[in-house]
Write a protein that holds these residues in place. Structure first.
Motif, PDB file in Angstrom:
ATOM      1  N   TYR A 309       0.884  -1.204   0.010  1.00 13.32           N
ATOM      2  CA  TYR A 309       0.004  -0.053  -0.025  1.00 13.32           C
ATOM      3  C   TYR A 309       0.745   1.229   0.007  1.00 13.32           C
ATOM      4  O   TYR A 309       0.420   2.120  -0.652  1.00 13.32           O
ATOM      5  N   GLU A 310       1.876   1.186   0.825  1.00 10.47           N
ATOM      6  CA  GLU A 310       2.917   2.417   0.869  1.00 10.47           C
ATOM      7  C   GLU A 310       3.781   2.560  -0.395  1.00 10.47           C
ATOM      8  O   GLU A 310       4.590   3.795  -0.269  1.00 10.47           O
ATOM      9  N   GLN A 312       6.052   3.015  -3.888  1.00 11.63           N
ATOM     10  CA  GLN A 312       5.924   3.898  -4.834  1.00 11.63           C
ATOM     11  C   GLN A 312       6.802   3.305  -5.942  1.00 11.63           C
ATOM     12  O   GLN A 312       7.608   2.630  -5.658  1.00 11.63           O
ATOM     13  N   GLN A 324      -0.608   2.570  -5.426  1.00 10.60           N
ATOM     14  CA  GLN A 324      -1.091   3.926  -5.467  1.00 10.60           C
ATOM     15  C   GLN A 324      -1.262   4.361  -6.984  1.00 10.60           C
ATOM     16  O   GLN A 324      -2.180   5.120  -7.012  1.00 10.60           O
ATOM     17  N   GLY A 328      -4.744   4.637  -6.220  1.00 16.93           N
ATOM     18  CA  GLY A 328      -4.912   5.761  -5.131  1.00 16.93           C
ATOM     19  C   GLY A 328      -5.714   6.766  -5.255  1.00 16.93           C
ATOM     20  O   GLY A 328      -6.228   7.530  -4.437  1.00 16.93           O
TER      21      GLY A 328
END
Length: 332
Positions: A309-310, A312, A324, A328
């Motif tokens: 989830y976090e 990039q 994301q 996102g």
């Protein structure tokens, strides 16, 4: 409580991240030697000083753990962490000298588009030392950092996640996981995580499970013939445990990996779980250890979902898209 591994008193975490390299190192450093063990259920592991974690072996403590990218080249990272510990006078006493005990696990991220043309010697010893120097007992970053920098999964960018919990008797337990799985942490092509039933406080979006499941949702999704796999993790509790109990804790923690990644423990994964106990809080009843084992699986599952989830995407052409990037906008 920050919902991180550093919620355990006496545990520091530091990252070294190189986005150009597309890789990195995470150091988990104990302020005092911690009772330590571990287990490997993946078919293609890479590790350093992992044999001593067997409950039958003599040394029963570790000064630090290291999680790293770089495949076998990344095993140099533990040397950097050892250098920092040695300079601080840490290590297992052997006659007139001390040897820092730093077990390490690596993941394979050499084919993610980063610049791996590092010359004669790999950069991982220096990255390990940088991660050691960066270690602190406060909050730390998640996602595309440290050992999760170059991580990928079958469907979305991998990353580094963490989560913590407290038993009914007050012992704390937490996990940090670098998710580079051959399988997938999300259900089908959806935004939903396999770990959704264990989520707390919307830590990875709060989307729950899908309303229905189709055959496509549970179909096999892997990276194909690629060997860029392995999920590596550390679980730590502040409870008083024996080395045998720490080993059992690591085995039960693998259950969280199985609940959060489908499939897991494949022949090209190197899934490795370290476990440690800092010995700050004694167990008060027979059920306490059982509850710790139960929560070990849950914090690992939650940490895996948080890592995805976090994350990039790496700043490289053709880099794998992150959660994301795809979902996102649904948070707005």
């Amino acid at each position: 409580m920050h919902n991180l591994l550093t919620d355990i008193d006496g545990v520091a975490v530091g990252h070294a991240t190189d986005l150009t390299l597309g890789s990195g190192v995470t150091a988990i450093v104990f302020d005092q030697p911690a009772v330590a063990s571990g287990s490997v259920l993946g078919g293609a592991p890479g590790g350093r000083d992992t044999a001593l974690l067997d409950p039958s072996m003599t040394v029963d403590v570790a000064d630090a753990f290291v999680l790293s990218g770089g495949s076998a080249f990344g095993l140099d990272a533990a040397g950097g962490v050892q250098s920092g510990l040695r300079a601080n006078g840490r290590g297992f006493q052997v006659g007139a000298t001390r040897v820092p005990i730093v077990p390490q696990a690596i993941l394979m991220d050499l084919l993610n588009g980063g610049d791996k043309d590092w010359g004669l010697h790999s950069p991982y010893r220096d990255l390990g030392y940088d991660a050691f120097k960066a270690a602190s007992t406060g909050p730390f970053a998640l996602g595309t950092v440290g050992a999760g920098t170059g991580a990928t999964t079958a469907t979305l960018k991998g990353g580094l996640g963490s989560a913590s919990a407290v038993t009914s008797s007050g012992q704390r337990i937490a996990a940090v996981v670098a998710v580079n799985a051959l399988g997938s942490a999300t259900i089908g092509n959806s935004r939903h995580f396999w770990a959704a039933p264990f989520e707390e406080n919307g830590e990875f979006g709060g989307f729950g499970m899908p309303a229905t499941f189709s055959p496509a949702d549970v179909a096999l999704r892997i990276k194909g013939v690629s060997l860029t796999a392995t999920t590596i993790a550390v679980v730590v509790t502040d409870a008083v445990l024996t080395k045998v109990q720490a080993h059992r804790l690591s085995v039960l923690a693998h259950g969280g990996l199985s609940r959060a990644v489908l499939p897991s423990h494949l022949s090209s994964d190197g899934d490795t779980m370290f476990a440690a106990a800092t010995g700050r809080k004694p167990l008060t009843s027979a059920i306490d250890f059982t509850e710790l084992c139960h929560l070990s699986a849950i914090v690992v599952a939650r940490a895996i979902a948080r890592g995805i989830y976090e994350a990039q995407a790496l700043p490289h052409v053709g880099a794998q898209r992150a959660w994301q990037d795809r979902f996102g906008a649904s948070l707005e």
